[in-house]
Scaffold this active site. Structure first.
Site, PDB file in Angstrom:
ATOM      1  N   ASN A 177       0.867  -1.162  -0.054  1.00 49.83           N
ATOM      2  CA  ASN A 177       0.083  -0.091  -0.008  1.00 49.83           C
ATOM      3  C   ASN A 177       1.000   1.266   0.122  1.00 49.83           C
ATOM      4  O   ASN A 177       0.441   2.146  -0.775  1.00 49.83           O
ATOM      5  CB  ASN A 177      -1.011  -0.099   1.226  1.00 49.83           C
ATOM      6  CG  ASN A 177      -2.069  -0.746   0.795  1.00 49.83           C
ATOM      7  OD1 ASN A 177      -2.578  -0.708  -0.244  1.00 49.83           O
ATOM      8  ND2 ASN A 177      -2.748  -1.245   2.165  1.00 49.83           N
ATOM      9  N   HIS A 182      -3.020   2.813  -2.278  1.00 46.89           N
ATOM     10  CA  HIS A 182      -4.223   1.779  -1.942  1.00 46.89           C
ATOM     11  C   HIS A 182      -4.912   1.187  -3.147  1.00 46.89           C
ATOM     12  O   HIS A 182      -5.399   0.106  -2.934  1.00 46.89           O
ATOM     13  CB  HIS A 182      -5.011   2.462  -0.817  1.00 46.89           C
ATOM     14  CG  HIS A 182      -4.248   2.618   0.164  1.00 46.89           C
ATOM     15  ND1 HIS A 182      -4.710   1.647   1.279  1.00 46.89           N
ATOM     16  CD2 HIS A 182      -3.922   4.000   0.921  1.00 46.89           C
ATOM     17  CE1 HIS A 182      -3.857   2.461   2.297  1.00 46.89           C
ATOM     18  NE2 HIS A 182      -3.489   3.495   2.111  1.00 46.89           N
ATOM     19  N   ASP A 186      -5.810  -2.607  -3.306  1.00 47.35           N
ATOM     20  CA  ASP A 186      -6.994  -3.477  -3.710  1.00 47.35           C
ATOM     21  C   ASP A 186      -6.871  -4.358  -4.478  1.00 47.35           C
ATOM     22  O   ASP A 186      -7.455  -5.443  -4.567  1.00 47.35           O
ATOM     23  CB  ASP A 186      -8.089  -2.348  -4.220  1.00 47.35           C
ATOM     24  CG  ASP A 186      -8.511  -1.542  -2.771  1.00 47.35           C
ATOM     25  OD1 ASP A 186      -8.245  -1.926  -1.462  1.00 47.35           O
ATOM     26  OD2 ASP A 186      -9.243  -0.400  -3.016  1.00 47.35           O
ATOM     27  N   GLU A 212      -5.957  -7.829   5.325  1.00 50.33           N
ATOM     28  CA  GLU A 212      -5.298  -8.583   4.196  1.00 50.33           C
ATOM     29  C   GLU A 212      -5.458 -10.210   4.652  1.00 50.33           C
ATOM     30  O   GLU A 212      -4.667 -11.138   4.178  1.00 50.33           O
ATOM     31  CB  GLU A 212      -3.877  -8.417   4.063  1.00 50.33           C
ATOM     32  CG  GLU A 212      -2.976  -8.363   5.241  1.00 50.33           C
ATOM     33  CD  GLU A 212      -2.903  -7.108   5.995  1.00 50.33           C
ATOM     34  OE1 GLU A 212      -1.900  -7.157   6.720  1.00 50.33           O
ATOM     35  OE2 GLU A 212      -3.694  -6.472   6.209  1.00 50.33           O
TER      36      GLU A 212
END
Length: 296
Positions: A177, A182, A186, A212
């Protein structure tokens, strides 16, 4: 759409079944409520059409039995009746029926009622997915996977079989990230979930446990079975980088595995705690590995 039909009158059952097949439906026709109940428990039916008046288990009783059972798929229930009082209709609705068809039935009316049933079932399915699945990854959400694990532990205890629990955690996900953003994170989560689903057997389940982390249930397995599956998951995650808008991103996963459920005292909390402890061992041992904790 698969339809289960219960009708004790042979002529009516044959005629109704032939009409339903003519309309394009797959039909299982049985002659009483008891056989309908047994068939419903053994297979998934989107729709049940049941005569109201039957020996042993009548239509309203069958409705109540089905509604009392936990089921992932909603069963739309139509009662066949020659009764025409409002009180009877209310009794059937209170029992769990969705609709009624008056005998003798009209084919055009039947076709119309079935189209309504299909629309409602489609809506039920959509709402069920929204309520039980993680929006980002498409796997089950935490509440749904935990409910499923509870059911599997109960089943394992009743059948004296084992349930495997795997907790999978993507390695260094915060670094992904921070480095790629981000949106890229994803994408990594979505691809990780996709790869894990491809490895699972038909009766295994996966849910997003948090962030996660993913929780996987392995039904009717030995410790060796669960370890083999976990290793397959590990390989599938690390086999090639994820292609994202920010570039190719390598990912690995650490997994903790345990097996239990066949002995008194091994509840969901015990199993998850054991899998979590095994996951911690995998992390401190260098990540990108599978560790097993034996409860025996």
């Amino acid at each position: 759409m698969k339809i289960l039909m219960a009708e004790d009158d042979t002529t009516s059952r044959l005629l109704f079944g032939a009409t339903l097949r003519k309309l394009g439906y797959t039909v299982t026709a049985v002659e009483n409520g008891q056989k309908a109940w047994e068939a419903w428990k053994q297979d998934e039916y989107s729709l049940l059409i049941s005569d109201w008046m039957m020996p042993d288990i009548d239509g309203p009783q069958l409705c109540k039995m089905i509604r009392a059972e936990p089921s992932l798929q909603y069963t739309y229930i139509i009662l066949l009746t020659s009764l025409d009082s409002k009180g009877s209709y209310l009794e059937g609705m209170d029992a769990g029926a969705d609709d009624f068809i008056t005998k003798p039935f009209d084919e055009e009316q039947l076709a119309a009622r079935l189209r309504v049933a299909e629309r409602i079932l489609a809506l039920h399915k959509k709402l069920h997915i929204q309520a039980t699945h993680d929006r980002l990854t498409g796997v089950w959400n935490r509440a749904a996977i935990m409910d499923h694990l509870e059911e599997e532990v109960e089943r394992a205890a009743c059948q004296s079989t084992c349930i495997g629990v795997v907790v999978a955690d993507l390695d260094h996900f915060k670094r992904i990230n921070d480095t790629y953003g981000h949106p890229a994170g994803d994408t990594v989560l979505q691809e990780a979930a996709r790869r894990m689903r491809l490895v699972l057997r038909p009766h295994d389940r996966i849910g997003r446990y948090g962030g996660e982390e993913f929780l996987i249930t392995v039904s009717s397995c030995t410790g060796s079975d669960a370890m083999i599956l976990a290793e397959q998951i590990r390989n599938s995650i690390s086999m090639e980088p994820v292609d994202s808008r920010s570039g190719e991103i390598s990912m690995t996963v650490s997994l903790g595995v345990t097996v239990g459920g066949d002995r008194i005292g091994e509840d969901v909390g015990t199993l998850i705690a054991a899998a979590d402890k095994a996951l911690y061992r995998a992390k401190i041992a260098g990540r990108n590995r599978v560790e097993f904790l034996n409860l025996k």
